[in-house]
Design a protein around this motif. Structure first.
Motif, PDB file in Angstrom:
ATOM      1  N   LEU A  50      -0.852  -8.152   6.145  1.00  0.00           N
ATOM      2  CA  LEU A  50       0.602  -8.060   6.268  1.00  0.00           C
ATOM      3  C   LEU A  50       0.985  -8.448   7.696  1.00  0.00           C
ATOM      4  O   LEU A  50       0.501  -7.850   8.648  1.00  0.00           O
ATOM      5  N   ALA A  92       7.101  -5.545   0.841  1.00  0.00           N
ATOM      6  CA  ALA A  92       5.850  -6.125   1.339  1.00  0.00           C
ATOM      7  C   ALA A  92       4.739  -5.080   1.403  1.00  0.00           C
ATOM      8  O   ALA A  92       3.590  -5.358   1.041  1.00  0.00           O
ATOM      9  N   ASN A 121       1.298  -5.324  -0.620  1.00  0.00           N
ATOM     10  CA  ASN A 121       0.038  -5.270   0.112  1.00  0.00           C
ATOM     11  C   ASN A 121      -0.905  -4.247  -0.522  1.00  0.00           C
ATOM     12  O   ASN A 121      -2.076  -4.540  -0.773  1.00  0.00           O
TER      13      ASN A 121
END
Length: 149
Positions: free
Chosen positions: A35, A19, A23
């Motif tokens: 996020l 993630a 991002n």
């Protein structure tokens, strides 16, 4: 550019790493990106979201990571209309647990679709046994996914 929120479900940090990488990539391409590691539906402002990217691992016997359970459960209980939202799912798992491989991602996928959200692209399933660099696979996938938004 697109306003994208990445909701991460993590236990060991692997999906958090993915993630974080996504991002950074989305921001570098000029997208607005947020996020979310602890998703609480009341503060999530679901009515004003356009694109959600779920990035979650599976642990135990196919369970959701602890940090994404409140988000999942609130969606399931409140049943908001998500027809205005486009979404994608990146699911991390371990194929040695073939019965529950990537189950948390599959569960989030089914839930979002049941609430009317529009799935963009296919769910990416990353196997920890065969894909030692999940962030690289996710980067390749997200660039194709963006083309479909």
């Amino acid at each position: 550019m697109t306003n994208i929120v990445i909701v991460v479900g993590t236990e060991s940090g692997q999906s958090q790493m993915v993630a974080d990488t996504l991002n950074d990539e989305l921001l570098s391409q000029g997208h607005e990106c947020e996020l979310v590691e602890e998703a609480d539906l009341d503060s999530f402002d679901i009515e004003n979201r356009e694109v959600i990217l779920i990035c979650t691992s599976t642990h135990g016997d196919g369970e959701l990571p602890d940090n994404i359970i409140p988000f999942h459960d609130a969606l399931k209980e409140q049943k908001p209309d998500l027809s205005h939202i486009k979404y994608g799912v990146i699911a991390l798992g371990d194929q040695t647990y073939h019965q529950t491989f990537c189950q948390a991602g599959k569960d989030m996928d089914v839930l979002l679709a049941s609430l009317g959200a529009v799935k963009v692209g296919e769910r990416l399933e990353i196997d920890a046994c065969t894909q030692p660099l999940p962030d690289e696979d996710a980067l390749e996938w997200v660039n194709e996914w963006l083309k479909e938004l």
